[in-house]
Scaffold this active site. Structure first.
Site, PDB file in Angstrom:
ATOM      1  N   ASN B 132     -14.647  58.695   8.421  1.00  0.00           N
ATOM      2  CA  ASN B 132     -14.107  58.515   7.485  1.00  0.00           C
ATOM      3  C   ASN B 132     -13.433  59.563   6.866  1.00  0.00           C
ATOM      4  O   ASN B 132     -14.035  60.403   5.804  1.00  0.00           O
ATOM      5  CB  ASN B 132     -14.991  58.243   5.734  1.00  0.00           C
ATOM      6  CG  ASN B 132     -14.328  57.771   5.137  1.00  0.00           C
ATOM      7  OD1 ASN B 132     -13.199  56.917   4.002  1.00  0.00           O
ATOM      8  ND2 ASN B 132     -15.421  56.402   4.568  1.00  0.00           N
ATOM      9  N   CYS B 135     -12.218  58.119   1.494  1.00  0.00           N
ATOM     10  CA  CYS B 135     -13.293  57.386   0.655  1.00  0.00           C
ATOM     11  C   CYS B 135     -11.793  57.808  -0.099  1.00  0.00           C
ATOM     12  O   CYS B 135     -11.936  59.048  -1.266  1.00  0.00           O
ATOM     13  CB  CYS B 135     -14.610  57.643   0.634  1.00  0.00           C
ATOM     14  SG  CYS B 135     -14.975  56.914  -0.983  1.00  0.00           S
ATOM     15  N   LYS B 170     -10.432  56.542  10.440  1.00  0.00           N
ATOM     16  CA  LYS B 170     -10.584  55.257   9.139  1.00  0.00           C
ATOM     17  C   LYS B 170      -8.870  56.541   8.571  1.00  0.00           C
ATOM     18  O   LYS B 170      -9.163  57.652   8.041  1.00  0.00           O
ATOM     19  CB  LYS B 170     -11.072  54.788   8.361  1.00  0.00           C
ATOM     20  CG  LYS B 170     -10.608  54.124   7.528  1.00  0.00           C
ATOM     21  CD  LYS B 170     -12.752  53.416   6.824  1.00  0.00           C
ATOM     22  CE  LYS B 170     -12.015  52.120   5.989  1.00  0.00           C
ATOM     23  NZ  LYS B 170     -13.128  51.062   6.170  1.00  0.00           N
ATOM     24  N   GLY B 222     -10.153  43.079  -0.864  1.00  0.00           N
ATOM     25  CA  GLY B 222      -9.922  41.510  -0.822  1.00  0.00           C
ATOM     26  C   GLY B 222      -8.430  41.636  -0.354  1.00  0.00           C
ATOM     27  O   GLY B 222      -7.524  42.523   0.093  1.00  0.00           O
ATOM     28  N   THR B 271     -14.980  42.953   3.077  1.00  0.00           N
ATOM     29  CA  THR B 271     -15.442  42.049   1.144  1.00  0.00           C
ATOM     30  C   THR B 271     -14.876  41.013   1.847  1.00  0.00           C
ATOM     31  O   THR B 271     -15.586  40.042   0.921  1.00  0.00           O
ATOM     32  CB  THR B 271     -13.732  42.372   0.395  1.00  0.00           C
ATOM     33  OG1 THR B 271     -13.819  43.731   0.668  1.00  0.00           O
ATOM     34  CG2 THR B 271     -13.865  42.004  -0.727  1.00  0.00           C
TER      35      THR B 271
END
Lengths: 265, 308
Positions: B132, B135, B170, B222, B271
């Site tokens: 990651n 973030c 990511k 989302g 999500t």
């Protein structure tokens, strides 16, 4: 725990902004504890997007069978506005029962319950459970507070269980004109109960916890939080723990009912 | 194609063969056990667990989440149990499942990332890791490494030298040119890329005139972000040779198919798990139904077939 589309059995307006909705979900709900909650989603809608947590108000029982749950809610936002429009026969998506509910210690006889506004929602279920544990209702007292008389809910329900009620309102339109914590403190001082249960706005809970600490009475509180998943995956519903200052607790898994001594309000 | 035969949904992410292309996005599926009662975990393509650090991390103060139109903002701050508790408390359950477990890792320094990678390298039951570097909710680490091509290269290179496990990196959408970072990460030795992480956003309570998140800003996820994710995946697949995993606002099979047609080898569902705990398996079924309906016998034949 189950997740399913369930049918609306009724959706009754009981006050200016208050409704009781009956949901037919017998499967997996019969062993719910008072204080546990469900995550509800309006079926097939993208707005509101996330599920919303609601405490279980009571189990709908028919003879020996549990046929569903009743949820008491107040219209406060987009989800509850849409929820209020639902009719019997409509469907909602329900996941539950979730979280840790109220614990009733063996042998308690003198129980005080403090409810602030819509905070009464999980406490009626608790009152039914106290009766089920054959705790004499004459030893139980409900301190029911609200802004005005229309915010005093479920008085009759508690009364029909044989419990004494102390109503208070901020404006004096019903009961005593004071905060619900005033008669609570006076009663605790006079003869402390073996346990206090409370649910309501943060300020009220803080005050109840203060009274419980002062008189060294065990206290359990149900607290509210925004959350996305309801099952401990998103970790969105963090609250500060009292002892483990480096660590957060989570309302959905560690609560929503906490020992007052465990959580920082 | 024989009507009764199921289409072949297999995809390869580096050395990892997935039985289908649907993975869980880190941070939205806990350590899988949270969902055990709600979804058939063994049907999922791969499970990517909550972002892990060397030592337990408390995360950000609340409030941490807020709903926004067609999505949500979160500022969890990578709260996690830390490496040791992960291995002793969480991994045993994951090992009982058939999907490969991928561990999402983050650190506050290059050394921390590298040490975590090296210690996970020898742990049984881990199929690979997702690094990651994107973030938006932690002050040190995360996006600090993923914001420019050079620092991304150095970090991925350092992690690569310490692990032989397949490594997905990511990427963040909060950058000027994702393709420059993607190319550098590929050159530094990544086996695959996943994108996008959340988009930095904000919400304000007009009555209190305060931010709705204690962290002030958070990451938007989302369906609101799906078009952005799709565009960035499409741009990225054209400039790297390693597999790209599409993530961002995937709610249903149609969304997932868009990413696959754009060229993603696999997808992550995030999500959507909160809204529909069975989102992953619903999507797998939907992809399969689409292939049957369109008489496509192998998913691989659909990937990257976008015409323009």
């Amino acid at each position: 725990m189950f997740q399913d589309k369930v049918q609306v059995l009724w959706n009754r307006k009981i006050g200016p902004l208050y409704y009781k909705i009956g949901l037919g979900c017998g499967r997996g709900i019969a062993d719910a504890d008072p204080g546990q909650f469900i995550m509800l989603r309006l079926s097939g809608r993208i707005v509101p997007f996330l599920r919303r947590p609601f405490s279980i108000h009571r189990l709908i029982r028919n003879e020996d069978r549990t046929e569903g749950i009743e949820v008491l809610y107040r219209v406060v936002g987009e989800c509850t506005q849409k929820l209020a429009l639902l009719r019997p026969g409509d469907f909602v998506d329900v996941m539950g029962p979730l979280g840790k509910g109220f614990r009733i210690p063996d042998g308690v006889r003198r129980v005080f319950i403090a409810a602030g506004g819509i905070g009464v929602a999980p406490l009626l279920f608790l009152a039914f459970s106290l009766r089920k544990k054959q705790i004499d209702p004459s030893g139980c007292r409900i301190f029911l507070g609200g802004k005005t008389k229309t915010d005093l809910l479920c008085g009759e329900d508690f009364r029909s269980l044989g419990m004494a009620i102390h109503p208070t309102t901020d404006d004096g339109s019903s009961g005593e004109m004071c905060f619900v914590t005033h008669p609570l403190e006076a009663a605790v001082r006079k003869e402390p109960p073996e346990i206090i249960y409370a649910c309501g706005p943060p300020g009220m809970l803080k005050c109840v916890v203060g009274i419980a600490e002062k008189f060294k009475v065990p206290c359990q509180i149900s607290i509210e939080s925004r959350m996305a998943c309801g099952i401990g995956a998103c970790l969105g519903c963090a609250v500060k723990g009292k002892e483990l200052t480096e660590k957060y607790l989570h309302v959905c898994m560690d609560g929503p009912v906490f020992d007052a001594a465990a959580v920082e309000l | 194609m024989n009507k009764k035969q199921h289409p072949d949904l297999c995809v390869d992410i580096g050395k990892i063969r997935l039985k289908n292309p649907v993975m869980t996005a880190s941070g939205t599926f806990g350590y899988a056990s949270e969902y055990a009662q709600l979804v058939d975990l063994n049907r999922i393509g791969a499970i990517i667990v909550k972002g892990l650090s060397l030592v337990p991390a408390p995360g950000n103060p609340p409030p941490r989440t807020v709903e926004t139109p067609c999505g949500m903002l979160n500022a969890i701050g990578l709260e996690n149990v830390g490496l040791e508790a992960f291995i002793t408390e969480k991994l045993p359950f994951l090992k009982t499942l058939s999907p490969p477990t991928l561990v999402n890792i983050y650190g506050q320094s290059t050394d921390e990332y590298a040490e975590l990678a090296s210690r996970l390298n020898d742990v049984e039951g881990i199929a690979g890791m997702e690094v990651n570097i994107s973030c938006p909710n932690v002050k040190k680490g995360g996006i600090a490494f993923g914001a420019d091509p050079k620092s991304a290269y150095h970090l991925v290179n350092a992690v690569r030298s310490r692990t032989s496990l397949p490594m997905i990196v990511k990427l963040s959408p909060n950058v000027t040119d994702v393709t420059a970072i993607a190319r550098n990460v590929e050159e530094a030795g990544a086996d695959a890329l996943s994108l996008i992480n959340t988009i930095t956003g904000m919400a304000i309570d007009i009555d209190t005139r305060r931010p709705k998140l204690a962290n002030i800003t958070g990451g938007l996820s989302g369906p609101a972000i799906k078009p952005i994710a799709l565009r960035m995946v499409w741009q990225t697949v054209q400039c790297v040779k390693i597999p790209v995993i599409g993530v961002g606002g995937i709610m249903n099979a149609k969304d997932a198919l868009e990413f696959l047609i754009a060229g993603a080898t696999a997808v992550q569902v995030g999500t959507a798990n909160f809204v529909n705990p069975r989102a992953t398996t619903d999507i797998i079924e939907g992809i399969e139904a689409f292939l049957v309906e369109n008489k496509i016998s192998r998913l691989a034949d659909l990937i990257g077939t976008l015409e323009w």
